[in-house]
Scaffold this motif. Structure first.
Motif, PDB file in Angstrom:
ATOM      1  N   ARG A  98      39.357  31.206 -22.810  1.00  0.00           N
ATOM      2  CA  ARG A  98      39.662  31.436 -21.405  1.00  0.00           C
ATOM      3  C   ARG A  98      38.755  30.562 -20.551  1.00  0.00           C
ATOM      4  N   ARG A  99      39.228  30.220 -19.371  1.00  0.00           N
ATOM      5  CA  ARG A  99      38.407  29.452 -18.445  1.00  0.00           C
ATOM      6  C   ARG A  99      37.691  30.394 -17.498  1.00  0.00           C
ATOM      7  N   VAL A 100      36.393  30.215 -17.414  1.00  0.00           N
ATOM      8  CA  VAL A 100      35.556  31.009 -16.499  1.00  0.00           C
ATOM      9  C   VAL A 100      34.729  30.023 -15.688  1.00  0.00           C
ATOM     10  N   GLY A 101      35.134  29.784 -14.448  1.00  0.00           N
ATOM     11  CA  GLY A 101      34.436  28.822 -13.611  1.00  0.00           C
ATOM     12  C   GLY A 101      34.509  27.436 -14.218  1.00  0.00           C
ATOM     13  N   GLY A 102      33.349  26.831 -14.379  1.00  0.00           N
ATOM     14  CA  GLY A 102      33.296  25.482 -14.917  1.00  0.00           C
ATOM     15  C   GLY A 102      33.140  25.428 -16.420  1.00  0.00           C
ATOM     16  N   ARG A 103      33.452  26.535 -17.116  1.00  0.00           N
ATOM     17  CA  ARG A 103      33.288  26.544 -18.560  1.00  0.00           C
ATOM     18  C   ARG A 103      34.502  27.167 -19.244  1.00  0.00           C
ATOM     19  N   ILE A 104      34.724  26.761 -20.469  1.00  0.00           N
ATOM     20  CA  ILE A 104      35.723  27.389 -21.322  1.00  0.00           C
ATOM     21  C   ILE A 104      34.970  28.292 -22.290  1.00  0.00           C
ATOM     22  N   GLU A 105      35.293  29.579 -22.255  1.00  0.00           N
ATOM     23  CA  GLU A 105      34.658  30.522 -23.172  1.00  0.00           C
ATOM     24  C   GLU A 105      35.621  30.829 -24.306  1.00  0.00           C
ATOM     25  N   VAL A 106      35.079  30.831 -25.503  1.00  0.00           N
ATOM     26  CA  VAL A 106      35.832  31.280 -26.682  1.00  0.00           C
ATOM     27  C   VAL A 106      35.072  32.481 -27.223  1.00  0.00           C
ATOM     28  N   VAL A 107      35.716  33.643 -27.133  1.00  0.00           N
ATOM     29  CA  VAL A 107      35.033  34.890 -27.458  1.00  0.00           C
ATOM     30  C   VAL A 107      35.866  35.703 -28.444  1.00  0.00           C
ATOM     31  N   ALA A 108      35.189  36.614 -29.110  1.00  0.00           N
ATOM     32  CA  ALA A 108      35.892  37.496 -30.051  1.00  0.00           C
ATOM     33  C   ALA A 108      36.963  38.292 -29.311  1.00  0.00           C
ATOM     34  N   ARG A 109      38.056  38.550 -29.984  1.00  0.00           N
ATOM     35  CA  ARG A 109      39.194  39.214 -29.343  1.00  0.00           C
ATOM     36  C   ARG A 109      38.790  40.571 -28.749  1.00  0.00           C
ATOM     37  N   ALA A 110      37.974  41.360 -29.455  1.00  0.00           N
ATOM     38  CA  ALA A 110      37.577  42.684 -28.970  1.00  0.00           C
ATOM     39  C   ALA A 110      36.790  42.562 -27.680  1.00  0.00           C
TER      40      ALA A 110
ATOM     41  N   SER B 219      30.609  28.911 -25.273  1.00  0.00           N
ATOM     42  CA  SER B 219      31.274  28.306 -24.125  1.00  0.00           C
ATOM     43  C   SER B 219      31.023  26.801 -24.103  1.00  0.00           C
ATOM     44  N   VAL B 220      31.977  26.083 -23.509  1.00  0.00           N
ATOM     45  CA  VAL B 220      31.931  24.622 -23.458  1.00  0.00           C
ATOM     46  C   VAL B 220      32.112  24.178 -22.015  1.00  0.00           C
ATOM     47  N   SER B 221      31.345  23.182 -21.596  1.00  0.00           N
ATOM     48  CA  SER B 221      31.456  22.641 -20.247  1.00  0.00           C
ATOM     49  C   SER B 221      32.815  21.992 -20.032  1.00  0.00           C
ATOM     50  N   VAL B 222      33.521  22.421 -18.990  1.00  0.00           N
ATOM     51  CA  VAL B 222      34.825  21.853 -18.672  1.00  0.00           C
ATOM     52  C   VAL B 222      34.711  20.377 -18.332  1.00  0.00           C
TER      53      VAL B 222
END
Length: 332
Positions: A318-330, A259-262
């Protein structure tokens, strides 16, 4: 500098380039040899310079098995290397069918050279790419629209996380010079039919595009493209330093991803922000984002309007709160 009477200028130029590369090496080196003029001139110069530098050199010929008689061509190239005074061996590789014939052959070739270097105890591999090859790479990158990283072309030196140091001593040497060097030394290079087959994009660039550019824009186009690549590699190195400094503060591990800080991502200039996005995804999932994909992920930070997850190769952003999460598709 070579001042011996009668030494052909082309031979002297290739030897100087190889001598500079060998100064970066301790121990032993592998020379990638196809038998063509570029690699044969490289092998001849290495055979001359390596003993003087106290370096053991071995020529390795990769047999891709893609043409009838390729084993005989490889054996002939190895014999030419031995005649120059080099140790030589042929390594047969199996070419896959994942990314197209050129890319698959390249992948197999580098894997074979890496294994051969490890078996020989060599810390470096010399490759015969010339300034003309560099110019062709820049034009191909421009056609793909792949950005500054692609336009930076081939690096004169590259160290893998594991494996040998890859050196390209001839990136400032024209192909005509290697041809002349072979002729001056009485060497008979092999002509690969693939190098004149217009079915390959690189051949069309070499045989059609670059000559037209030279004719219409004047001489020096290839040198200008190579200079552009060098400048862009400098820029890329500077950006990478900035990314390395920034990323520790704004990136965290997330479940099944990263995840990355927005706020931190949005605060960076677009050039750095987009590079961070591409770097994070490639580092975590091993995929290269297109320009469009990169901008869509960045918009989760800079132009958030409640948009949903963005499908990427093998993962989802996807954006989750104040962070952008990049996660495995599954996991998504």
């Amino acid at each position: 500098m070579d001042h011996r009477p009668g030494l052909d200028p082309s031979v002297a130029e290739v030897r100087r380039a190889v001598r500079a590369a060998l100064a970066r090496i301790d121990g032993s080196v592998v020379v990638a040899l196809s038998g063509g003029p570029d690699s044969l001139a490289l092998a001849a110069a290495t055979a001359f310079e390596a003993p003087r530098a106290g370096i053991r050199a071995q020529a390795v010929v990769i047999d891709h098995g893609l043409q009838d008689g390729s084993d005989a061509v490889a054996a002939a190239a190895a014999q030419k290397a031995r005649a120059l005074g080099l140790e030589a061996r042929v390594v047969a590789v199996e070419v896959g069918s994942a990314d197209g014939p050129e890319a698959d052959a390249r992948t197999a070739r580098y894997a074979g050279l890496s294994r051969a270097a490890a078996e020989a105890g060599a810390r470096a591999v010399l490759l015969g790419h010339t300034l003309d090859d560099q110019a062709e790479s820049v034009l191909l990158g421009l056609a793909r629209g792949a950005g500054a990283t692609s336009l930076a072309g081939m690096a004169p030196e590259r160290q893998d996380a594991t494996g040998p140091l890859w050196l390209r001593p001839l990136l400032a040497v024209r192909r005509a010079t290697t041809v002349a060097a072979c002729a001056a030394e009485g060497l008979d290079p092999w002509t690969d039919p693939h190098n004149t087959d217009p079915a390959y994009t690189r051949v069309r660039v070499r045989e059609r595009v670059l000559p037209v550019l030279e004719a219409e824009l004047g001489p020096g186009v290839a040198e200008a493209l190579a200079r552009t690549a060098e400048q862009l590699r400098e820029d890329a190195a500077a950006f990478q330093d900035m990314i390395d400094e920034t990323i520790e503060d704004i990136v965290e591990h997330a479940e099944a991803g990263i995840s990355v800080s927005v706020a931190a991502l949005a605060a960076n200039p677009a050039a750095l922000r987009n590079r961070i996005v591409r770097y994070v995804v490639e580092s975590e999932f091993g995929v290269s984002l297109t320009r469009t994909q990169t901008l869509e992920v960045a918009r989760l930070a800079t132009d958030w309007r409640g948009q949903g997850p963005i499908d990427l190769p093998g993962c989802v952003a996807r954006r989750v709160g104040g962070r952008i999460e990049v996660v495995a598709r599954a996991a998504s």
